[in-house]
Design a protein around this motif. Structure first.
Motif, PDB file in Angstrom:
ATOM      1  N   PRO A  11       0.765  -1.422   0.192  1.00  0.00           N
ATOM      2  CA  PRO A  11      -0.185  -0.278  -0.351  1.00  0.00           C
ATOM      3  C   PRO A  11       0.987   1.101   0.537  1.00  0.00           C
ATOM      4  N   ALA A  12       0.470   2.257   0.038  1.00  0.00           N
ATOM      5  CA  ALA A  12       0.853   3.687   0.319  1.00  0.00           C
ATOM      6  C   ALA A  12       0.736   3.983   1.102  1.00  0.00           C
ATOM      7  N   LEU A  13       1.600   3.967   2.039  1.00  0.00           N
ATOM      8  CA  LEU A  13       0.809   4.344   3.186  1.00  0.00           C
ATOM      9  C   LEU A  13       0.816   6.094   3.965  1.00  0.00           C
ATOM     10  N   ASP A  14      -0.180   6.317   4.435  1.00  0.00           N
ATOM     11  CA  ASP A  14      -0.720   7.185   4.443  1.00  0.00           C
ATOM     12  C   ASP A  14      -0.611   8.141   6.070  1.00  0.00           C
ATOM     13  N   ALA A  15       0.146   8.281   6.360  1.00  0.00           N
ATOM     14  CA  ALA A  15      -0.001   8.845   7.892  1.00  0.00           C
ATOM     15  C   ALA A  15      -1.245   9.617   8.318  1.00  0.00           C
ATOM     16  N   TYR A  32      -3.786   5.303  15.461  1.00  0.00           N
ATOM     17  CA  TYR A  32      -4.935   5.487  15.380  1.00  0.00           C
ATOM     18  C   TYR A  32      -6.037   5.448  15.559  1.00  0.00           C
ATOM     19  N   VAL A  33      -7.292   6.097  15.666  1.00  0.00           N
ATOM     20  CA  VAL A  33      -8.134   5.790  16.746  1.00  0.00           C
ATOM     21  C   VAL A  33      -9.513   5.925  16.173  1.00  0.00           C
ATOM     22  N   ALA A  34     -10.932   5.638  15.880  1.00  0.00           N
ATOM     23  CA  ALA A  34     -11.685   6.137  15.512  1.00  0.00           C
ATOM     24  C   ALA A  34     -12.679   5.380  16.312  1.00  0.00           C
ATOM     25  N   GLY A  35     -13.957   6.305  16.074  1.00  0.00           N
ATOM     26  CA  GLY A  35     -15.312   6.075  16.952  1.00  0.00           C
ATOM     27  C   GLY A  35     -15.346   6.895  18.299  1.00  0.00           C
ATOM     28  N   SER A  36     -16.671   6.726  18.798  1.00  0.00           N
ATOM     29  CA  SER A  36     -17.190   7.875  20.058  1.00  0.00           C
ATOM     30  C   SER A  36     -15.790   6.706  21.190  1.00  0.00           C
ATOM     31  N   PHE A  50       2.790  -4.201   7.152  1.00  0.00           N
ATOM     32  CA  PHE A  50       2.672  -2.913   6.349  1.00  0.00           C
ATOM     33  C   PHE A  50       2.360  -1.835   7.020  1.00  0.00           C
ATOM     34  N   GLY A  51       1.740  -2.072   9.092  1.00  0.00           N
ATOM     35  CA  GLY A  51       1.967  -1.071   9.690  1.00  0.00           C
ATOM     36  C   GLY A  51       0.499  -0.400   9.244  1.00  0.00           C
ATOM     37  N   PHE A  52       0.704   0.586  10.783  1.00  0.00           N
ATOM     38  CA  PHE A  52      -1.012   1.477  10.541  1.00  0.00           C
ATOM     39  C   PHE A  52      -1.399   2.402   9.727  1.00  0.00           C
ATOM     40  N   GLU A  53      -0.340   2.758   8.749  1.00  0.00           N
ATOM     41  CA  GLU A  53      -0.914   4.153   7.885  1.00  0.00           C
ATOM     42  C   GLU A  53      -1.378   3.064   6.666  1.00  0.00           C
ATOM     43  N   ALA A  54      -1.760   1.452   6.367  1.00  0.00           N
ATOM     44  CA  ALA A  54      -2.196   1.715   5.253  1.00  0.00           C
ATOM     45  C   ALA A  54      -2.898   1.851   5.535  1.00  0.00           C
ATOM     46  N   PRO A  55      -3.669   2.542   4.378  1.00  0.00           N
ATOM     47  CA  PRO A  55      -5.186   3.538   4.119  1.00  0.00           C
ATOM     48  C   PRO A  55      -6.038   2.581   4.414  1.00  0.00           C
ATOM     49  N   ASN A  56      -6.615   1.374   3.694  1.00  0.00           N
ATOM     50  CA  ASN A  56      -7.171   0.626   3.640  1.00  0.00           C
ATOM     51  C   ASN A  56      -7.473  -0.314   5.012  1.00  0.00           C
ATOM     52  N   LEU A  57      -6.405  -0.238   5.824  1.00  0.00           N
ATOM     53  CA  LEU A  57      -6.860  -0.973   7.387  1.00  0.00           C
ATOM     54  C   LEU A  57      -6.873  -0.034   8.042  1.00  0.00           C
ATOM     55  N   ARG A  58      -7.246   1.270   7.727  1.00  0.00           N
ATOM     56  CA  ARG A  58      -7.872   2.680   8.291  1.00  0.00           C
ATOM     57  C   ARG A  58      -9.223   2.802   8.160  1.00  0.00           C
ATOM     58  N   ALA A 205      -5.817 -11.344   0.726  1.00  0.00           N
ATOM     59  CA  ALA A 205      -5.011 -10.121   0.547  1.00  0.00           C
ATOM     60  C   ALA A 205      -5.064  -9.356   1.625  1.00  0.00           C
ATOM     61  N   ALA A 206      -3.664  -8.461   2.088  1.00  0.00           N
ATOM     62  CA  ALA A 206      -3.610  -7.985   3.296  1.00  0.00           C
ATOM     63  C   ALA A 206      -4.331  -6.856   2.645  1.00  0.00           C
ATOM     64  N   VAL A 207      -4.085  -5.713   3.447  1.00  0.00           N
ATOM     65  CA  VAL A 207      -4.820  -4.278   3.641  1.00  0.00           C
ATOM     66  C   VAL A 207      -3.552  -3.139   2.344  1.00  0.00           C
TER      67      VAL A 207
END
Length: 252
Positions: A11-15, A32-36, A50-58, A205-207
């Motif tokens: 993936p093209a990582l995106d901080a 990275y956190v999301a939600g209430s 690929f880590g926590f900056e992978a766009p699809n993981l987010r 496949a991975a994210v």
């Protein structure tokens, strides 16, 4: 990463990606956190190599958050994602990133969630991250677990699982082949553990990058769910099929 499909087409990582936010310190880790933040139910989403900056993981984190969960995606690989352009990297990367260390790092994150009033916690992980989830599921740290393409997970790990679990494998997977996933199912059935085990056609496949690969792995998002009580009464309702379908339908 554990097989060639994992590290192809990174993936093209995106901080700055995603609809949530990045915290410098959540339980001792950048995340990275999301939600209430007031939700009483949380999901710990463990990255692959690929880590926590992978766009699809987010994207997955954002979607799960829409169901009422507070989602935490820690940077367990400490800004050192797998680099496919290094031919020596697969073995070197795995040696430098022991999932058992990430398991230990997850404990303060879970404690931080409980300190903020979260009463029930589920965890989901892909590939390298599945091993982290397996360790959490063995240690009474979480109330539900999801593992996809469970690299490094063994039959002995599954024997020690202490919470409801969903395991998603793939027909073409040299690391966690259908035969091994079937053994996981047999162990869980013999232990009368609440579980869902499924093997998809193709390979999971991975994210990675949405646009460059055909989509392998049939999404199961519309076929049903395995639920553990509703969110609104403080119990975990982890929609296994929705979460697993989102992850397996994202190509590497």
């Amino acid at each position: 990463m554990a097989c060639s499909q994992c590290w192809e087409n990174p993936p093209a990582l995106d901080a700055a990606g995603g609809g949530g936010r990045v915290l410098v310190d959540f339980g001792g880790q950048q995340a990275y956190v999301a939600g209430s933040a007031d939700s009483k139910a949380a999901v710990l989403l463990v990255c692959d190599a690929f880590g926590f900056e992978a766009p699809n993981l987010r994207k997955i984190a954002d979607r799960v958050a829409l169901s009422g969960y507070f989602v935490v995606v820690p940077d367990f690989i400490h800004r050192d994602p797998y680099q496919p352009d290094n031919p020596n990297n697969p073995g070197m990367w795995v040696q430098a990133h022991n999932p058992l260390e990430a398991f230990e790092e997850a404990k303060p994150i879970i404690a931080a969630l409980k300190d903020k009033g979260v009463s029930t916690i589920g965890a989901a992980g892909y590939c390298w991250g599945a091993k982290v989830v397996a360790e959490l599921a063995k240690a009474h740290e979480i109330q539900a677990a999801v593992m996809l393409h469970p690299s490094f997970v063994t039959v002995d790990d599954i024997k020690e699982v202490k919470c409801p679990i969903a395991i998603l494998g793939a027909e073409i997977d040299k690391t966690s082949p259908p035969e091994l996933v079937k053994q996981f199912e047999q162990v869980l059935s013999s232990n009368s553990s609440q579980h869902h085990v499924h093997v998809d056609p193709g390979w999971h496949a991975a994210v990675g990058n949405d646009d460059d690969y055909p989509k392998f792995g049939k999404s199961m998002a519309a076929t049903g769910s395995l639920r553990f009580g509703p969110v609104d009464d403080g119990k975990l309702r982890l929609d296994i099929f929705e979460l697993a379908g989102e992850m397996t339908n994202i190509p590497c």
